[in-house]
Design a protein around this motif. Structure first.
Motif, PDB file in Angstrom:
ATOM      1  N   THR A  13      27.612  44.244  26.961  1.00  0.00           N
ATOM      2  CA  THR A  13      27.082  43.847  28.953  1.00  0.00           C
ATOM      3  C   THR A  13      28.734  43.469  29.034  1.00  0.00           C
ATOM      4  OG1 THR A  13      27.469  41.704  27.854  1.00  0.00           O
ATOM      5  CG2 THR A  13      25.231  42.588  27.891  1.00  0.00           C
ATOM      6  N   GLY A  14      28.849  43.322  29.998  1.00  0.00           N
ATOM      7  CA  GLY A  14      29.622  42.782  31.431  1.00  0.00           C
ATOM      8  C   GLY A  14      30.266  41.430  31.106  1.00  0.00           C
ATOM      9  N   HIS A  15      31.757  42.252  31.164  1.00  0.00           N
ATOM     10  CA  HIS A  15      32.472  40.915  30.657  1.00  0.00           C
ATOM     11  C   HIS A  15      32.419  39.645  32.055  1.00  0.00           C
ATOM     12  CE1 HIS A  15      36.114  41.155  33.413  1.00  0.00           C
ATOM     13  NE2 HIS A  15      36.027  42.202  32.474  1.00  0.00           N
ATOM     14  N   THR A  16      32.398  38.280  31.466  1.00  0.00           N
ATOM     15  CA  THR A  16      32.853  37.479  32.500  1.00  0.00           C
ATOM     16  C   THR A  16      34.237  37.158  32.951  1.00  0.00           C
ATOM     17  OG1 THR A  16      32.969  35.623  30.788  1.00  0.00           O
ATOM     18  CG2 THR A  16      30.620  35.712  31.529  1.00  0.00           C
ATOM     19  N   PHE A  17      34.379  36.194  34.247  1.00  0.00           N
ATOM     20  CA  PHE A  17      35.778  36.364  34.894  1.00  0.00           C
ATOM     21  C   PHE A  17      36.445  35.568  33.995  1.00  0.00           C
ATOM     22  CE2 PHE A  17      38.124  33.646  37.226  1.00  0.00           C
ATOM     23  CZ  PHE A  17      38.716  34.875  37.992  1.00  0.00           C
ATOM     24  N   SER A  18      37.392  35.790  34.226  1.00  0.00           N
ATOM     25  CA  SER A  18      38.151  34.691  33.189  1.00  0.00           C
ATOM     26  C   SER A  18      39.737  34.905  33.887  1.00  0.00           C
ATOM     27  CB  SER A  18      38.792  35.293  31.591  1.00  0.00           C
ATOM     28  OG  SER A  18      39.629  34.686  30.887  1.00  0.00           O
ATOM     29  N   PRO A  19      40.721  33.988  33.788  1.00  0.00           N
ATOM     30  CA  PRO A  19      41.755  34.134  34.423  1.00  0.00           C
ATOM     31  C   PRO A  19      42.719  34.720  33.935  1.00  0.00           C
ATOM     32  CG  PRO A  19      41.396  31.499  34.440  1.00  0.00           C
ATOM     33  CD  PRO A  19      40.152  32.622  33.177  1.00  0.00           C
ATOM     34  N   VAL A  20      42.286  35.067  32.573  1.00  0.00           N
ATOM     35  CA  VAL A  20      43.098  36.217  32.207  1.00  0.00           C
ATOM     36  C   VAL A  20      43.572  37.760  32.609  1.00  0.00           C
ATOM     37  CG1 VAL A  20      44.361  37.310  29.673  1.00  0.00           C
ATOM     38  CG2 VAL A  20      43.295  34.695  29.833  1.00  0.00           C
ATOM     39  N   VAL A  21      42.443  38.283  33.073  1.00  0.00           N
ATOM     40  CA  VAL A  21      42.334  39.079  34.220  1.00  0.00           C
ATOM     41  C   VAL A  21      43.880  39.088  35.572  1.00  0.00           C
ATOM     42  CG1 VAL A  21      40.326  39.436  34.012  1.00  0.00           C
ATOM     43  CG2 VAL A  21      41.195  38.587  36.089  1.00  0.00           C
ATOM     44  N   THR A  22      43.947  39.710  35.655  1.00  0.00           N
ATOM     45  CA  THR A  22      45.862  40.596  36.621  1.00  0.00           C
ATOM     46  C   THR A  22      45.017  39.979  37.463  1.00  0.00           C
ATOM     47  OG1 THR A  22      45.268  42.870  36.906  1.00  0.00           O
ATOM     48  CG2 THR A  22      46.130  42.304  35.059  1.00  0.00           C
ATOM     49  N   ASN A  23      46.131  39.929  38.964  1.00  0.00           N
ATOM     50  CA  ASN A  23      45.732  39.664  40.764  1.00  0.00           C
ATOM     51  C   ASN A  23      45.263  40.558  40.934  1.00  0.00           C
ATOM     52  OD1 ASN A  23      46.837  37.377  40.331  1.00  0.00           O
ATOM     53  ND2 ASN A  23      48.827  37.838  41.395  1.00  0.00           N
ATOM     54  N   MET A  24      45.574  41.952  40.452  1.00  0.00           N
ATOM     55  CA  MET A  24      44.469  43.230  41.048  1.00  0.00           C
ATOM     56  C   MET A  24      43.302  43.501  40.838  1.00  0.00           C
ATOM     57  SD  MET A  24      45.604  47.737  40.458  1.00  0.00           S
ATOM     58  CE  MET A  24      47.649  46.730  40.216  1.00  0.00           C
ATOM     59  N   THR A  25      42.133  42.865  38.998  1.00  0.00           N
ATOM     60  CA  THR A  25      41.102  43.056  38.934  1.00  0.00           C
ATOM     61  C   THR A  25      40.832  41.860  39.569  1.00  0.00           C
ATOM     62  OG1 THR A  25      42.020  43.672  36.584  1.00  0.00           O
ATOM     63  CG2 THR A  25      39.649  43.130  37.040  1.00  0.00           C
ATOM     64  N   THR A  26      41.532  40.388  39.707  1.00  0.00           N
ATOM     65  CA  THR A  26      40.373  39.251  40.772  1.00  0.00           C
ATOM     66  C   THR A  26      40.489  39.892  41.826  1.00  0.00           C
ATOM     67  OG1 THR A  26      41.839  38.160  39.604  1.00  0.00           O
ATOM     68  CG2 THR A  26      41.038  37.379  41.181  1.00  0.00           C
ATOM     69  N   ASP A  27      42.069  40.713  42.589  1.00  0.00           N
ATOM     70  CA  ASP A  27      41.049  40.722  44.408  1.00  0.00           C
ATOM     71  C   ASP A  27      40.277  42.309  44.086  1.00  0.00           C
ATOM     72  OD1 ASP A  27      42.520  41.996  46.697  1.00  0.00           O
ATOM     73  OD2 ASP A  27      42.372  43.079  46.323  1.00  0.00           O
ATOM     74  N   LYS A  28      39.780  43.229  42.922  1.00  0.00           N
ATOM     75  CA  LYS A  28      39.199  43.646  43.157  1.00  0.00           C
ATOM     76  C   LYS A  28      37.401  42.991  43.313  1.00  0.00           C
ATOM     77  CE  LYS A  28      40.778  47.630  41.371  1.00  0.00           C
ATOM     78  NZ  LYS A  28      41.449  48.927  39.872  1.00  0.00           N
TER      79      LYS A  28
END
Length: 211
Positions: free
Chosen positions: A25-40
Protein backbone atom coordinates in the motif's frame (compact mmCIF):
# COMPACT_ATOMS: atom_id res chain seq x y z
CA UNK A 1 -12.74 -29.45 -17.98
CA UNK A 2 -10.49 -26.62 -19.13
CA UNK A 3 -13.05 -24.05 -18.03
CA UNK A 4 -13.40 -25.67 -14.62
CA UNK A 5 -9.60 -25.77 -14.28
CA UNK A 6 -9.31 -22.05 -15.12
CA UNK A 7 -12.09 -21.22 -12.66
CA UNK A 8 -10.41 -23.20 -9.88
CA UNK A 9 -7.09 -21.48 -10.58
CA UNK A 10 -8.77 -18.05 -10.42
CA UNK A 11 -10.49 -18.91 -7.14
CA UNK A 12 -7.26 -20.17 -5.60
CA UNK A 13 -5.41 -17.03 -6.73
CA UNK A 14 -8.14 -14.85 -5.23
CA UNK A 15 -7.99 -16.70 -1.91
CA UNK A 16 -4.20 -16.53 -1.82
CA UNK A 17 -4.30 -12.78 -2.48
CA UNK A 18 -6.99 -12.29 0.16
CA UNK A 19 -5.18 -14.22 2.88
CA UNK A 20 -1.65 -13.01 2.16
CA UNK A 21 0.10 -11.46 5.15
CA UNK A 22 1.67 -8.45 3.43
CA UNK A 23 -0.25 -6.16 1.07
CA UNK A 24 1.60 -3.37 -0.71
CA UNK A 25 0.00 0.00 0.00
CA UNK A 26 1.00 3.64 -0.26
CA UNK A 27 2.62 5.41 2.69
CA UNK A 28 0.97 8.20 4.65
CA UNK A 29 2.26 11.75 4.72
CA UNK A 30 5.16 12.35 7.09
CA UNK A 31 7.17 15.52 7.71
CA UNK A 32 10.33 13.47 7.05
CA UNK A 33 9.81 13.77 3.28
CA UNK A 34 11.72 16.42 1.37
CA UNK A 35 10.34 19.78 0.29
CA UNK A 36 10.14 18.59 -3.29
CA UNK A 37 7.96 15.65 -2.29
CA UNK A 38 5.82 17.94 -0.15
CA UNK A 39 5.38 20.29 -3.10
CA UNK A 40 4.27 17.37 -5.27
CA UNK A 41 1.76 16.28 -2.63
CA UNK A 42 0.38 19.80 -2.50
CA UNK A 43 0.16 20.46 -6.25
CA UNK A 44 -0.55 17.11 -7.84
CA UNK A 45 -2.53 15.29 -5.15
CA UNK A 46 -4.33 17.61 -2.78
CA UNK A 47 -4.94 20.49 -5.18
CA UNK A 48 -6.19 18.11 -7.86
CA UNK A 49 -8.43 16.37 -5.35
CA UNK A 50 -9.85 19.68 -4.12
CA UNK A 51 -10.62 20.84 -7.68
CA UNK A 52 -12.33 17.53 -8.41
CA UNK A 53 -14.45 17.70 -5.26
CA UNK A 54 -15.46 21.30 -5.94
CA UNK A 55 -16.44 20.36 -9.49
CA UNK A 56 -18.50 17.44 -8.22
CA UNK A 57 -20.17 19.67 -5.65
CA UNK A 58 -21.06 22.25 -8.31
CA UNK A 59 -22.44 19.56 -10.60
CA UNK A 60 -24.58 18.17 -7.78
CA UNK A 61 -25.96 21.63 -7.05
CA UNK A 62 -26.79 22.14 -10.73
CA UNK A 63 -28.74 18.88 -10.76
CA UNK A 64 -30.42 19.55 -7.39
CA UNK A 65 -28.81 16.51 -5.82
CA UNK A 66 -27.00 16.05 -2.51
CA UNK A 67 -23.22 16.02 -2.70
CA UNK A 68 -22.07 12.80 -0.97
CA UNK A 69 -19.60 13.15 1.90
CA UNK A 70 -19.08 16.94 1.79
CA UNK A 71 -16.61 16.64 4.66
CA UNK A 72 -14.03 15.45 2.14
CA UNK A 73 -13.44 19.06 1.11
CA UNK A 74 -12.70 20.02 4.72
CA UNK A 75 -10.29 17.11 5.07
CA UNK A 76 -8.42 18.10 1.91
CA UNK A 77 -8.19 21.73 3.05
CA UNK A 78 -6.90 20.61 6.44
CA UNK A 79 -4.25 18.45 4.77
CA UNK A 80 -3.20 21.38 2.59
CA UNK A 81 -2.91 23.59 5.66
CA UNK A 82 -0.79 20.96 7.43
CA UNK A 83 1.56 20.75 4.47
CA UNK A 84 1.82 24.52 4.27
CA UNK A 85 2.64 24.71 7.98
CA UNK A 86 5.40 22.11 7.53
CA UNK A 87 6.93 24.03 4.62
CA UNK A 88 6.79 27.32 6.54
CA UNK A 89 8.41 25.73 9.57
CA UNK A 90 11.25 24.29 7.48
CA UNK A 91 11.84 27.57 5.66
CA UNK A 92 11.81 29.45 8.96
CA UNK A 93 14.37 27.06 10.46
CA UNK A 94 16.58 27.30 7.35
CA UNK A 95 16.64 31.10 7.28
CA UNK A 96 17.22 31.30 11.03
CA UNK A 97 20.21 29.00 10.64
CA UNK A 98 21.65 30.83 7.63
CA UNK A 99 20.88 34.49 8.32
CA UNK A 100 19.47 34.66 11.85
CA UNK A 101 16.12 35.93 10.55
CA UNK A 102 12.90 34.09 9.79
CA UNK A 103 12.80 35.18 6.14
CA UNK A 104 9.09 35.88 6.37
CA UNK A 105 7.49 39.16 5.47
CA UNK A 106 7.17 41.22 8.67
CA UNK A 107 3.79 42.24 10.00
CA UNK A 108 2.34 44.16 12.89
CA UNK A 109 -0.88 45.54 14.34
CA UNK A 110 -1.83 48.77 12.59
CA UNK A 111 -4.85 51.04 12.60
CA UNK A 112 -6.87 50.77 9.43
CA UNK A 113 -9.00 53.44 7.76
CA UNK A 114 -11.90 52.75 10.13
CA UNK A 115 -9.79 53.09 13.26
CA UNK A 116 -9.65 49.37 14.04
CA UNK A 117 -6.50 47.48 14.96
CA UNK A 118 -5.83 44.79 12.36
CA UNK A 119 -2.91 42.42 11.72
CA UNK A 120 -1.41 43.37 8.34
CA UNK A 121 1.62 42.20 6.40
CA UNK A 122 4.06 44.90 5.36
CA UNK A 123 4.19 45.73 1.66
CA UNK A 124 5.73 48.35 -0.57
CA UNK A 125 4.09 51.75 -1.00
CA UNK A 126 4.42 53.89 -4.12
CA UNK A 127 4.58 56.95 -1.84
CA UNK A 128 6.25 56.95 1.60
CA UNK A 129 3.79 57.06 4.45
CA UNK A 130 5.24 60.31 5.82
CA UNK A 131 4.66 61.97 2.41
CA UNK A 132 1.07 60.87 2.00
CA UNK A 133 -1.74 63.38 1.94
CA UNK A 134 -3.24 64.34 5.28
CA UNK A 135 -6.74 64.28 3.80
CA UNK A 136 -7.41 60.65 4.80
CA UNK A 137 -10.61 58.79 5.33
CA UNK A 138 -10.12 58.74 9.11
CA UNK A 139 -11.06 62.45 9.26
CA UNK A 140 -14.45 61.93 7.73
CA UNK A 141 -17.49 62.44 9.89
CA UNK A 142 -18.93 59.04 8.96
CA UNK A 143 -15.79 57.26 10.10
CA UNK A 144 -15.80 59.14 13.40
CA UNK A 145 -19.41 58.11 13.92
CA UNK A 146 -18.48 54.52 13.11
CA UNK A 147 -15.63 54.58 15.62
CA UNK A 148 -17.92 56.00 18.29
CA UNK A 149 -20.55 53.33 17.67
CA UNK A 150 -17.90 50.59 17.62
CA UNK A 151 -16.50 51.72 20.97
CA UNK A 152 -20.01 51.89 22.39
CA UNK A 153 -20.73 48.36 21.17
CA UNK A 154 -17.49 47.01 22.69
CA UNK A 155 -18.26 48.77 25.99
CA UNK A 156 -21.75 47.26 26.11
CA UNK A 157 -20.43 43.79 25.33
CA UNK A 158 -17.84 44.05 28.11
CA UNK A 159 -20.49 45.28 30.56
CA UNK A 160 -22.83 42.41 29.66
CA UNK A 161 -20.02 39.89 30.06
CA UNK A 162 -19.11 41.35 33.48
CA UNK A 163 -22.75 41.24 34.51
CA UNK A 164 -22.99 37.58 33.53
CA UNK A 165 -19.88 36.76 35.56
CA UNK A 166 -21.30 38.59 38.60
CA UNK A 167 -24.59 36.72 38.32
CA UNK A 168 -22.77 33.40 38.02
CA UNK A 169 -20.61 34.10 41.07
CA UNK A 170 -23.69 35.12 43.09
CA UNK A 171 -25.37 31.85 42.15
CA UNK A 172 -22.31 29.91 43.28
CA UNK A 173 -22.24 31.75 46.60
CA UNK A 174 -25.95 31.24 47.10
CA UNK A 175 -25.75 27.51 46.37
CA UNK A 176 -22.38 26.74 47.98
CA UNK A 177 -21.91 29.00 51.04
CA UNK A 178 -18.77 27.11 52.16
CA UNK A 179 -16.90 27.66 48.91
CA UNK A 180 -13.23 28.63 49.09
CA UNK A 181 -13.25 32.40 48.59
CA UNK A 182 -9.58 32.62 47.56
CA UNK A 183 -9.92 30.04 44.80
CA UNK A 184 -13.15 31.63 43.64
CA UNK A 185 -11.42 35.00 43.45
CA UNK A 186 -8.56 33.47 41.47
CA UNK A 187 -10.98 31.90 39.02
CA UNK A 188 -12.95 35.13 38.54
CA UNK A 189 -10.44 37.99 39.00
CA UNK A 190 -12.63 40.50 37.16
CA UNK A 191 -15.13 40.73 40.05
CA UNK A 192 -14.84 41.35 43.79
CA UNK A 193 -16.02 38.14 45.42
CA UNK A 194 -16.03 39.58 48.94
CA UNK A 195 -18.29 42.43 47.85
CA UNK A 196 -20.61 40.06 45.99
CA UNK A 197 -20.90 37.93 49.12
CA UNK A 198 -22.79 40.79 50.83
CA UNK A 199 -25.31 41.28 48.03
CA UNK A 200 -28.91 40.09 48.28
CA UNK A 201 -28.43 37.91 45.18
CA UNK A 202 -25.88 35.82 47.10
CA UNK A 203 -28.19 34.98 50.00
CA UNK A 204 -29.52 31.43 50.03
CA UNK A 205 -31.83 29.34 52.18
CA UNK A 206 -29.27 28.74 54.90
CA UNK A 207 -27.94 30.41 58.03
CA UNK A 208 -24.52 31.36 56.59
CA UNK A 209 -25.61 34.58 54.92
CA UNK A 210 -23.70 37.73 55.73
CA UNK A 211 -25.70 40.59 57.23
Amino acid sequence: MAAMRRASCAISATFSKFFQLHITTGHTFSPVVTNMTTDKYFKYVLLKEKNMLLTMEHAAQEENRLFPNPERIDKVEESMKNLEDVVKERNRAYWLLETGETGERPSSLIEDELGREVHKMFDEHPVPMDHESEDTISKWQDVRNFQRLMKEKEFLEKRRALRRVRSHVCKLLRRFPDVDMEKLQQQYPEVDVQALRKRKDSRGHHDKNLS
